[in-house]
Scaffold this motif. Structure first.
Motif, PDB file in Angstrom:
ATOM      1  N   VAL A  41       0.841  -1.182   0.000  1.00 21.89           N
ATOM      2  CA  VAL A  41       0.000   0.000   0.000  1.00 21.89           C
ATOM      3  C   VAL A  41       0.877   1.232   0.000  1.00 21.89           C
ATOM      4  CG1 VAL A  41      -1.709   1.330   1.299  1.00 21.89           C
ATOM      5  CG2 VAL A  41      -1.860  -1.166   1.217  1.00 21.89           C
ATOM      6  N   PHE A  42       0.562   2.151  -0.913  1.00 19.10           N
ATOM      7  CA  PHE A  42       1.303   3.414  -0.960  1.00 19.10           C
ATOM      8  C   PHE A  42       0.750   4.333   0.112  1.00 19.10           C
ATOM      9  CE2 PHE A  42       2.059   7.733  -2.262  1.00 19.10           C
ATOM     10  CZ  PHE A  42       3.373   7.699  -2.709  1.00 19.10           C
ATOM     11  N   MET A  43       1.600   4.738   1.048  1.00 15.34           N
ATOM     12  CA  MET A  43       1.169   5.604   2.149  1.00 15.34           C
ATOM     13  C   MET A  43       1.339   7.054   1.721  1.00 15.34           C
ATOM     14  SD  MET A  43       0.204   3.447   4.348  1.00 15.34           S
ATOM     15  CE  MET A  43      -0.024   4.505   5.774  1.00 15.34           C
ATOM     16  N   GLY A  97      -9.889   4.910   7.840  1.00 11.48           N
ATOM     17  CA  GLY A  97     -10.938   4.898   8.853  1.00 11.48           C
ATOM     18  C   GLY A  97     -10.636   3.977  10.019  1.00 11.48           C
ATOM     19  N   GLU A  98     -11.416   4.136  11.083  1.00 11.53           N
ATOM     20  CA  GLU A  98     -11.182   3.350  12.302  1.00 11.53           C
ATOM     21  C   GLU A  98     -11.575   1.885  12.111  1.00 11.53           C
ATOM     22  OE1 GLU A  98     -13.344   5.325  15.351  1.00 11.53           O
ATOM     23  OE2 GLU A  98     -12.173   7.176  15.232  1.00 11.53           O
ATOM     24  N   SER A  99     -12.762   1.646  11.580  1.00  7.98           N
ATOM     25  CA  SER A  99     -13.237   0.266  11.417  1.00  7.98           C
ATOM     26  C   SER A  99     -12.593  -0.405  10.214  1.00  7.98           C
ATOM     27  CB  SER A  99     -14.758   0.255  11.273  1.00  7.98           C
ATOM     28  OG  SER A  99     -15.378   0.820  12.404  1.00  7.98           O
ATOM     29  N   TYR A 100     -12.432   0.338   9.144  1.00  6.66           N
ATOM     30  CA  TYR A 100     -11.855  -0.208   7.909  1.00  6.66           C
ATOM     31  C   TYR A 100     -10.746   0.737   7.446  1.00  6.66           C
ATOM     32  CZ  TYR A 100     -16.161  -2.974   7.825  1.00  6.66           C
ATOM     33  OH  TYR A 100     -17.197  -3.816   8.148  1.00  6.66           O
ATOM     34  N   ASN A 101      -9.545   0.211   7.312  1.00  3.90           N
ATOM     35  CA  ASN A 101      -8.393   1.029   6.947  1.00  3.90           C
ATOM     36  C   ASN A 101      -8.306   1.184   5.426  1.00  3.90           C
ATOM     37  OD1 ASN A 101      -6.055   2.527   7.258  1.00  3.90           O
ATOM     38  ND2 ASN A 101      -4.726   0.717   7.257  1.00  3.90           N
ATOM     39  N   ASN A 102      -9.314   1.844   4.845  1.00  6.50           N
ATOM     40  CA  ASN A 102      -9.340   2.074   3.400  1.00  6.50           C
ATOM     41  C   ASN A 102      -8.172   2.978   3.000  1.00  6.50           C
ATOM     42  OD1 ASN A 102     -11.949   0.727   3.221  1.00  6.50           O
ATOM     43  ND2 ASN A 102     -12.786   2.577   4.163  1.00  6.50           N
ATOM     44  N   GLN A 103      -7.573   2.694   1.854  1.00  9.54           N
ATOM     45  CA  GLN A 103      -6.363   3.427   1.451  1.00  9.54           C
ATOM     46  C   GLN A 103      -6.321   3.652  -0.056  1.00  9.54           C
ATOM     47  OE1 GLN A 103      -3.988   4.685   3.368  1.00  9.54           O
ATOM     48  NE2 GLN A 103      -4.661   3.812   5.327  1.00  9.54           N
ATOM     49  N   TRP A 104      -5.696   4.791  -0.443  1.00 10.35           N
ATOM     50  CA  TRP A 104      -5.296   4.937  -1.836  1.00 10.35           C
ATOM     51  C   TRP A 104      -4.082   4.050  -2.063  1.00 10.35           C
ATOM     52  CZ3 TRP A 104      -8.720   6.928  -4.830  1.00 10.35           C
ATOM     53  CH2 TRP A 104      -9.539   7.972  -4.417  1.00 10.35           C
ATOM     54  N   LEU A 105      -4.021   3.389  -3.191  1.00 12.45           N
ATOM     55  CA  LEU A 105      -2.926   2.468  -3.485  1.00 12.45           C
ATOM     56  C   LEU A 105      -1.829   3.120  -4.331  1.00 12.45           C
ATOM     57  CD1 LEU A 105      -4.970  -0.782  -4.163  1.00 12.45           C
ATOM     58  CD2 LEU A 105      -3.690  -0.171  -2.104  1.00 12.45           C
ATOM     59  N   LYS A 109      -8.228   0.983  -2.376  1.00  9.94           N
ATOM     60  CA  LYS A 109      -8.458  -0.233  -1.578  1.00  9.94           C
ATOM     61  C   LYS A 109      -9.614   0.072  -0.634  1.00  9.94           C
ATOM     62  CE  LYS A 109      -6.106  -3.123   1.906  1.00  9.94           C
ATOM     63  NZ  LYS A 109      -4.834  -3.299   2.632  1.00  9.94           N
ATOM     64  N   TYR A 110     -10.750  -0.628  -0.867  1.00 11.88           N
ATOM     65  CA  TYR A 110     -11.951  -0.350  -0.081  1.00 11.88           C
ATOM     66  C   TYR A 110     -12.512  -1.665   0.461  1.00 11.88           C
ATOM     67  CZ  TYR A 110     -16.495   1.357   1.357  1.00 11.88           C
ATOM     68  OH  TYR A 110     -17.602   1.667   2.116  1.00 11.88           O
ATOM     69  N   TYR A 111     -12.599  -1.757   1.781  1.00  8.36           N
ATOM     70  CA  TYR A 111     -13.004  -3.014   2.410  1.00  8.36           C
ATOM     71  C   TYR A 111     -14.497  -3.290   2.239  1.00  8.36           C
ATOM     72  CZ  TYR A 111      -8.459  -3.621   4.545  1.00  8.36           C
ATOM     73  OH  TYR A 111      -7.109  -3.820   4.729  1.00  8.36           O
ATOM     74  N   LEU A 112     -14.803  -4.575   2.065  1.00  6.32           N
ATOM     75  CA  LEU A 112     -16.191  -4.999   1.986  1.00  6.32           C
ATOM     76  C   LEU A 112     -16.895  -4.713   3.312  1.00  6.32           C
ATOM     77  CD1 LEU A 112     -14.752  -6.740  -0.294  1.00  6.32           C
ATOM     78  CD2 LEU A 112     -16.599  -8.403   0.066  1.00  6.32           C
ATOM     79  N   GLU A 113     -18.196  -4.592   3.254  1.00  2.94           N
ATOM     80  CA  GLU A 113     -18.967  -4.423   4.481  1.00  2.94           C
ATOM     81  C   GLU A 113     -19.074  -5.774   5.184  1.00  2.94           C
ATOM     82  OE1 GLU A 113     -22.671  -2.460   3.810  1.00  2.94           O
ATOM     83  OE2 GLU A 113     -21.715  -0.541   3.379  1.00  2.94           O
TER      84      GLU A 113
END
Length: 651
Positions: A2-4, A202-210, A218-222
């Motif tokens: 993941v690109f930070m 985010g706190e629950s899901y660490n969604n990130q630009w790649l 990168k977007y986590y499923l519900e």
């Protein structure tokens, strides 16, 4: 990996200054002006004032069309469809432009708006432009919230600008889903789409630009999180997750809104598509999403047809046949080339041959209708002695009453992406030079400005404060009947138009009742507007071709010169434009294109009596032997001379 993204602690100076500036807003004008500048300016930060005016006006019109309030009732842009282009420009120059003097300079002489050098330099960075747009849309959101109006509607989803700001509540109202985050499927008769509200990191899901470009997400499923173990469980068949998984198959766009901080507004990041569903070693699932288009999303864009000119004209031909009318495909090709060569064309012939109908149906086939104001029939009256009826006048109370042409011009100037057609019906019932001479000169004055936009000199209309010019998306087609009730054309008029003759009548031609249904299209002005205004515009890439094809004109001119009928540079240049457009679009043979140009640009000039005209006709005949249309017309002209000792092109 993941690109930070590295988050800057200090905001960029332009964004910081703009945020302070906009806090003192009393209307939307400064914010919309900045958006219009960003949309219109070159990489050097320079924009034509007319382009900025058009973008400024379009913003408010789109709000109305999308069922939202444009402005407060006491503001000038509250009703954008009833304010002229010139009034909008005056508003810009009176209010927001001076208020933005720290950012923008106005060059009145050249009609250019310029970001100040330091501002333009910063705006060359995509990250800065993105940050500026976010601040503008955030302030627009705050302003329109104070007016208690909708922030987003279903119609907005069809074409959203990047960084457009919304809250989770706004999206929940559209989706009818009682949640303030995550995935919102929207499916009804108006829109089918999936909206994602994504908090980066985010706190629950660490969604990130790649990636740094921010077009890979990168977007986590519900899923559900166990309150004791913290372990997440995922259901791929959950409606929200399944809608994204099946989005490509079902043709649903994925519209992504992101924010960096919880509690802030979400900003539109673009339309994305699903690349894959990835399971991590931890057991978590995420969607790998790729941006489809940088800019407005691509939902419902019916006018972006990937068709060649040949295919477009075939569809127009089919559309007209479906309406019960018969015009040869070649005639439509010639009409299109003539309009593209110059936006003033004459259709001549006996009454009842379909001249006006051709203009109406051609325009209708590409989306320009009387209903949407982009096709207008203006009947010419015999008592027109000046341009008053066409352009307008001041009444006894000093109020300006706009003529039909002025009304159309004002609409066209605010909608430069779309073509507008005017049919001047029976235009020679009055002398064309009396009521149309100013506009003939204006058409000739067209040139390209530094941004590639076609501009012209202006015409002063009595009673109107602003001057009007000839917009690059306006096309005027005059129909003429040549009989005892009409006036002949001067060479000044004939030189400035392609004259297409409607004289061949086939009474055995009937509607084709077996023809299949054909739908119209929505074509933008790109299909029609002239690419060449001077010979220099096309000479570099076509030098050999031009030199070769102009030889026939040189031979013809030698024959015409003794009678004073020779052509000038204007006719030569437009002859070349027509042939090059035809060559590029592969519509007909070079010989056929030359035949049409001799018929439409040269033979209409022939008129007179006496030995010199007779000699001209005799000497012209051998040169036209290989051009059947021109040969047949010359034969008619010669026959008339032999019968009456006088002749002309016209029946």
């Amino acid at each position: 990996m993941v690109f930070m993204l590295i988050v800057r602690v200090m905001k960029l100076s332009i964004a910081n200054l703009l945020e302070i500036k906009l806090k003192r807003k009393q209307a939307s004008y400064m914010m919309v002006t900045m958006l219009a500048m960003l949309e219109s300016c070159s990489t050097e930060g320079v924009a034509d004032i007319d382009d900025v005016t058009a973008e400024f006006s379009k913003f408010y019109k789109q709000r109305i069309e999308n069922r939202k309030l444009a402005e407060a009732k006491d503001k000038g842009m509250a009703d954008p469809f009833h304010i002229s282009f010139h009034q909008v420009k005056s508003l810009l120059l009176k209010n927001p432009i001076p208020a933005l003097h720290d950012y923008i300079d106005y060059d009145r002489h050249d009609g250019l708006l310029k970001f100040k050098a330091n501002i333009a330099s910063e705006l060359m960075q995509e990250t800065v432009r993105r940050e500026v747009r976010k601040i503008i849309y955030q302030n627009l959101y705050e302003y329109y919230s104070s007016l208690d109006t909708l922030q987003i509607t279903l119609k907005d989803l069809n074409k959203l600008p990047l960084e457009y700001a919304v809250s989770a509540k706004d999206i929940a109202q559209l989706s009818k889903i009682n949640q303030v985050k995550g995935i919102h499927p929207i499916e009804n008769d108006e829109v089918k789409a999936v909206v994602i509200l994504c908090t980066i990191g985010g706190e629950s899901y660490n969604n990130q630009w790649l990636n740094e470009k921010q077009d890979l997400l990168k977007y986590y499923l519900e899923g559900r999180t166990d309150s004791q173990t913290g372990q997440k469980t995922y259901n791929l068949n959950l409606r929200s997750n399944k809608t994204i998984i099946e989005s490509k198959e079902n043709g649903y766009p994925i519209l992504v809104f992101t924010r960096e901080t919880k509690g802030k507004l979400f900003h539109f990041s673009g339309e994305f598509s699903l690349l894959e569903v990835v399971q991590e070693e931890s057991g978590d699932y995420y969607f790998k999403l790729k941006q489809v288009e940088k800019g407005a999303n691509s939902m419902a864009m019916p006018n972006e047809l990937n068709l060649s000119s040949q295919e477009v004209l075939q569809r127009i031909h089919q559309y007209i046949k479906n309406k019960g009318f018969s015009f040869d495909l070649e005639m439509l090709q010639n009409f299109h080339l003539s309009v593209k060569t110059k936006p003033f064309v004459i259709l001549a012939g006996v009454s009842g041959t379909g001249k006006s109908k051709l203009v109406e149906l051609f325009a209708e086939a590409i989306g320009a209708t009387n209903e949407n104001g982009r096709y207008n029939l203006i009947p010419v009256r015999p008592d027109w002695n000046d341009s008053t009826d066409l352009l307008g006048y001041a009444n006894l109370h000093g109020e300006f009453i706009p003529g039909k042409l002025t009304q159309v011009i004002m609409r066209a100037e605010q909608d430069l992406d779309n073509p507008y057609f005017i049919c001047l019906d029976e235009m020679n019932l009055a002398r064309v030079e009396y009521y149309f001479s100013d506009f003939l000169s204006t058409i000739e004055s067209r040139k390209k400005n530094p941004f590639g936009k076609t501009v012209s000199t202006s015409v002063k209309v009595h009673g109107l404060d602003e001057e009007i010019s000839f917009p690059e998306n306006l096309y005027i087609i005059g129909t003429v009947n040549m009989d005892e009730t009409t006036h002949p054309f001067s060479k000044k008029v004939l030189d400035r138009a392609n004259t297409i003759e409607f004289s061949t009548i086939n009474l055995n031609m009937f509607p084709d009742i077996s023809v299949k249904e054909a739908e119209g299209m929505n074509l933008t002005n790109e299909f029609f507007k002239s690419d060449y205004l001077t010979l220099k515009d096309c000479y570099f890439d076509n030098e050999g071709y031009i030199v070769e094809k102009v030889k026939i004109l040189e031979e013809i001119n030698k024959v015409l010169e003794p009678a004073g009928l020779q052509i000038g540079y204007r006719v030569r240049d437009e002859f070349c434009f027509y042939l090059i457009y035809n060559k590029i679009n592969k519509l007909m043979s070079d010989e056929k294109a030359i035949d049409y140009q001799i018929m439409q640009k040269i033979l209409p000039r022939i008129q007179g009596s006496g030995k010199i005209i007779e000699d001209t006709l005799d000497n012209l005949a051998p040169l036209l032997e290989t051009y059947p249309l021109s040969k047949a017309k010359l034969s008619f002209i010669k026959g008339r001379f032999q019968d009456e000792n006088f002749t002309s092109f016209w029946i």
